[in-house]
Design an enzyme around this catalytic site. Structure first.
Site, PDB file in Angstrom:
ATOM      1  N   TYR A   1      -3.542  -1.634   7.540  1.00 25.60           N
ATOM      2  CA  TYR A   1      -3.481  -2.015   6.081  1.00 25.60           C
ATOM      3  C   TYR A   1      -2.675  -1.302   5.118  1.00 25.60           C
ATOM      4  O   TYR A   1      -1.644  -0.856   4.020  1.00 25.60           O
ATOM      5  CB  TYR A   1      -4.779  -2.361   5.475  1.00 25.60           C
ATOM      6  CG  TYR A   1      -4.110  -2.572   3.709  1.00 25.60           C
ATOM      7  CD1 TYR A   1      -4.146  -4.211   3.188  1.00 25.60           C
ATOM      8  CD2 TYR A   1      -4.726  -2.560   2.702  1.00 25.60           C
ATOM      9  CE1 TYR A   1      -3.733  -4.583   2.049  1.00 25.60           C
ATOM     10  CE2 TYR A   1      -4.439  -2.042   1.354  1.00 25.60           C
ATOM     11  CZ  TYR A   1      -4.671  -3.367   0.548  1.00 25.60           C
ATOM     12  OH  TYR A   1      -4.061  -4.034  -0.586  1.00 25.60           O
TER      13      TYR A   1
ATOM     14  N   SER B   1      -1.120  -0.434  -3.518  1.00 22.23           N
ATOM     15  CA  SER B   1      -2.540  -0.586  -4.005  1.00 22.23           C
ATOM     16  C   SER B   1      -2.832   1.107  -3.985  1.00 22.23           C
ATOM     17  O   SER B   1      -1.963   1.861  -3.515  1.00 22.23           O
ATOM     18  CB  SER B   1      -3.017  -0.358  -2.570  1.00 22.23           C
ATOM     19  OG  SER B   1      -3.919  -0.589  -2.592  1.00 22.23           O
TER      20      SER B   1
END
Length: 359
Positions: free
Chosen positions: A216, A204
């Site tokens: 995350y 990401s």
């Protein structure tokens, strides 16, 4: 009147009468020559950039052959990128092994794809499940080996300020986003080495820059590190290791409803002193930001990411990294190269205010 630069920080005025015409002409010629030199250098650099992109475009066009004999293992195929990629690769002629977490995901893929696609249950957090799928793949590919594995499975919640989380929150996400990637890769790595294939890891932009709390970004930074270490160590075996770093796209990872429910769930578990630190209005303001900003930033064209995944699998000369999404290319990645103080200033200035401010 003419200005003459004698030394750094020193200018002297000389009347035009103090110069003969030849000297004035020489000065004008020098100025003109410098301008032409700068223009030439700009065109030279521009030409090199254009040549580089033309070379890269031509180099990336060729695709691998004999797709019908190449097996590709994709995780996280119930929905989103993994689901679309499995369908796309199946149509392209690859033999796809799609790992789904739910029976519904398996059934829908079987109905939508050809008989060459194998949909199977996969829980990347379970060693037994990962080993079982690896055994199925081993039986299917035989001595040819596995052409590619695409580590796409991942989760985005729980997500919030770091002091809203417990160690178990971090462990649960790392089990999927990091340990799942490592476990699946290692389970089939001997087969990939045999085929001189490739590993495609979906990270990401939040693996390049961190602007939010919680597990995350920790998990995605770790995926980047695993990707880089694997790329170096597998290069001598002819194995290509590639990374996809998407920006914001409309998937379950950016689903506003999921994230707003996540805020309520985390807030409900917080001790009162932490709630007092943030203030009673904080969770609602957080949900307002999620509803407004995340949905606006998310791109609905998932094929921008799937196209990069497909290229990583099928191109004769794939890129080491792909950054699909305009926000990734022109905001997040450039921001990741800026000084930390600049990044902190930008995001802290726009952060949701807390109740207990520093005095």
């Amino acid at each position: 009147m003419v200005l003459v630069h004698e030394s750094p920080g020193s200018w002297q005025q000389i009347s035009a009468s103090g110069w003969n015409r030849a000297e004035l002409a020489s000065l004008r010629l020098l100025s003109s020559t410098e301008t032409l030199y700068i223009a030439d250098m700009f065109l030279y650099v521009l030409g090199l950039v254009v040549l580089f992109y033309l070379f890269r475009w031509a180099r990336e066009l060729p695709r691998v052959g004999d797709k019908a004999s190449k097996y590709v293992y994709v995780t996280g195929c119930d929905s989103g990128f993994g689901n679309l990629l499995s369908r796309h690769l199946d149509k392209a002629g690859f033999r796809v092994i799609a790992g789904c977490f739910t029976e519904k995901g398996e059934e829908e893929l079987r109905k939508a794809c050809s008989g060459n696609l194998t949909a199977t249950h996969l829980d990347v957090t379970s060693k037994e499940s990962v080993a079982k799928v690896a055994a199925v793949i081993r039986d299917k590919v035989g001595e040819r080996g596995l052409w590619a594995v695409v580590n796409n499975a991942g989760v985005a919640v729980p997500s919030g300020p770091c002091d809203w989380h417990t160690l178990d929150d971090y462990k649960s996400m790392l089990d999927v986003n990091l340990n799942g990637v490592i476990g699946v890769t290692l389970s089939v790595l001997p087969l990939i080495k045999k085929a001189r294939g490739r590993v495609v890891n979906v990270a990401s932009v939040f693996g390049r820059i961190c602007v939010t709390g919680g597990p995350y970004p920790v998990s995605k930074f770790a995926v980047e590190a695993f990707n880089d270490s694997l790329r170096f160590t597998m290069a001598p075996f002819g194995v290509k290791v590639l990374c996809i770093e998407p920006g914001f796209f409309k998937t379950s990872v950016t689903d506003s409803d999921i994230h707003m429910k996540n805020v309520d769930k985390l807030w409900a578990k917080l001790p009162q002193d932490v709630k007092d630190d943030y203030g009673v209005e904080y969770p609602q303001k957080a949900k307002d930001v999620i509803k407004e900003k995340v949905s606006q930033m998310s791109d609905g064209d998932l094929m921008k990411v799937v196209g990069c995944m497909e290229h990583a699998v099928s191109a004769a000369w794939p890129r080491k990294r792909y950054s699909p999404g305009w926000d990734a290319k022109f905001f997040w990645l450039p921001l990741s190269y800026m000084p930390t103080c600049v990044v902190d200033y930008i995001f802290l200035k726009n952060a949701i205010p807390i109740a207990k401010k520093l005095q």
